[in-house]
Design a protein around this motif. Sequence first.
Motif, short mmCIF file in Angstrom:
data_model
loop_
_atom_site.label_atom_id
_atom_site.label_comp_id
_atom_site.label_asym_id
_atom_site.label_seq_id
_atom_site.Cartn_x
_atom_site.Cartn_y
_atom_site.Cartn_z
N ILE A 139 0.86 -2.11 -3.50
CA ILE A 139 0.49 -1.96 -1.95
C ILE A 139 0.25 -0.51 -1.76
CG2 ILE A 139 1.68 -1.84 0.29
CD1 ILE A 139 3.59 -4.13 -0.62
N GLY A 140 -0.63 -0.10 -1.27
CA GLY A 140 -0.98 1.32 -0.88
C GLY A 140 -1.42 1.42 0.60
N THR A 141 -0.76 2.54 1.00
CA THR A 141 -1.11 2.88 2.47
C THR A 141 -1.47 4.22 2.57
OG1 THR A 141 1.26 3.32 3.06
CG2 THR A 141 0.48 0.99 3.31
N VAL A 142 -2.22 4.50 3.77
CA VAL A 142 -2.76 5.93 3.91
C VAL A 142 -2.47 6.11 5.44
CG1 VAL A 142 -4.54 7.53 4.23
CG2 VAL A 142 -4.40 6.24 2.14
N THR A 143 -1.76 7.00 6.02
CA THR A 143 -1.35 7.22 7.27
C THR A 143 -2.08 8.73 7.58
OG1 THR A 143 0.63 6.04 7.23
CG2 THR A 143 0.46 7.51 8.95
N ASP A 144 -2.77 8.53 8.62
CA ASP A 144 -3.50 9.69 9.18
C ASP A 144 -3.40 9.77 10.76
OD1 ASP A 144 -5.21 11.91 9.46
OD2 ASP A 144 -7.22 10.72 9.15
N GLY A 145 -2.12 10.39 11.02
CA GLY A 145 -1.91 10.55 12.52
C GLY A 145 -1.51 9.19 13.07
N THR A 146 -2.76 8.70 13.90
CA THR A 146 -2.30 7.50 14.30
C THR A 146 -2.45 6.16 13.74
OG1 THR A 146 -4.38 7.34 15.53
CG2 THR A 146 -2.64 8.45 16.89
N GLU A 147 -3.34 6.40 12.79
CA GLU A 147 -3.71 5.44 11.99
C GLU A 147 -2.92 4.90 10.71
OE1 GLU A 147 -8.50 6.33 13.06
OE2 GLU A 147 -7.86 6.43 11.07
N THR A 148 -2.88 3.66 10.41
CA THR A 148 -1.98 3.36 9.03
C THR A 148 -3.20 2.34 8.46
OG1 THR A 148 0.11 3.72 9.90
CG2 THR A 148 -0.09 2.40 8.01
N TRP A 149 -3.52 2.69 7.30
CA TRP A 149 -4.68 1.75 6.53
C TRP A 149 -3.87 1.09 5.35
CZ3 TRP A 149 -10.05 1.38 7.94
CH2 TRP A 149 -10.37 2.35 9.09
N VAL A 150 -4.09 0.00 5.23
CA VAL A 150 -3.17 -0.65 4.01
C VAL A 150 -3.98 -1.69 3.22
CG1 VAL A 150 -1.43 -2.52 3.86
CG2 VAL A 150 -1.42 -0.94 5.74
N THR A 151 -3.58 -1.72 2.16
CA THR A 151 -4.46 -2.39 0.83
C THR A 151 -3.17 -3.08 0.22
OG1 THR A 151 -6.18 -1.11 0.54
CG2 THR A 151 -5.89 -2.43 -1.16
N GLU A 152 -2.99 -4.38 0.21
CA GLU A 152 -2.10 -5.27 -0.84
C GLU A 152 -2.89 -5.93 -1.57
OE1 GLU A 152 1.02 -6.48 2.84
OE2 GLU A 152 -0.41 -7.92 2.45
N ILE A 153 -2.85 -5.61 -2.83
CA ILE A 153 -3.47 -6.23 -4.28
C ILE A 153 -2.35 -7.37 -4.59
CG2 ILE A 153 -4.63 -6.21 -6.08
CD1 ILE A 153 -5.44 -3.29 -5.25
N PHE A 154 -2.57 -8.48 -4.77
CA PHE A 154 -1.88 -9.62 -5.55
C PHE A 154 -2.57 -9.93 -6.80
CE2 PHE A 154 -1.01 -9.70 -0.98
CZ PHE A 154 0.35 -9.90 -0.82
N VAL A 155 -1.70 -10.11 -7.70
CA VAL A 155 -2.23 -10.18 -9.07
C VAL A 155 -1.51 -11.30 -9.81
CG1 VAL A 155 -2.62 -9.16 -11.49
CG2 VAL A 155 -2.71 -7.80 -9.37
N THR A 156 -2.09 -12.27 -10.72
CA THR A 156 -1.61 -13.07 -11.53
C THR A 156 -2.17 -12.43 -13.00
OG1 THR A 156 -1.98 -14.93 -10.08
CG2 THR A 156 -1.73 -15.33 -12.47
N PRO A 157 -1.20 -11.90 -13.64
CA PRO A 157 -1.38 -11.35 -14.88
C PRO A 157 -1.99 -12.05 -15.95
CG PRO A 157 0.80 -11.04 -14.41
CD PRO A 157 0.23 -11.73 -13.42
#
Length: 157
Positions: A139-157
């Motif tokens: 999970i990676g999030t970037v918060t910039d003031g009013t905005e929260t951008w999210v990427t959730e990456i799900f993996v099967t190794p």
Amino acid sequence: MTVLALVAAGCDTSPLSPTAPQLPPGVAINVDLALYDRLNDSRQREGLPPVVIDNDLSLVAELHSQHMRDNGSLTHQDRLGGRVGDRLSRSGVAFFRAAENIGVAIGHADPAEFLHTEFMKSAPHRRIILDPTFSVVVIGTVTDGTETWVTEIFVTP
């Protein structure tokens, strides 16, 4: 004002809300952990095993969230035109299968609760979260003031 945009299938969206309240500094890491807890709670309710968070790969997800924020749009493609599998491969990750959920919450006091609730209302996002073959999440999030951008990456190794 609350704005939400979610993408699981590659549509681009550009939500804007210049009047939304500011989120507290440092909220991004709290959003990551809160999303992780919420997605595992959802999996547990369905009788599924939890996914394990891979902090070593969090930069892959965070960089994609930053890319989306910098361009002001949700997209599954990175600056090189690659998708989630390409990003993981370029980072040296060996995997069998990968999928991602991306979203942005603008002006919401609890972006993790809001995004997870909306992910679970969306069939494609819900399907990814509740897929029993995934055992790892990044999970990676970037918060910039009013905005929260999210990427959730799900993996099967």
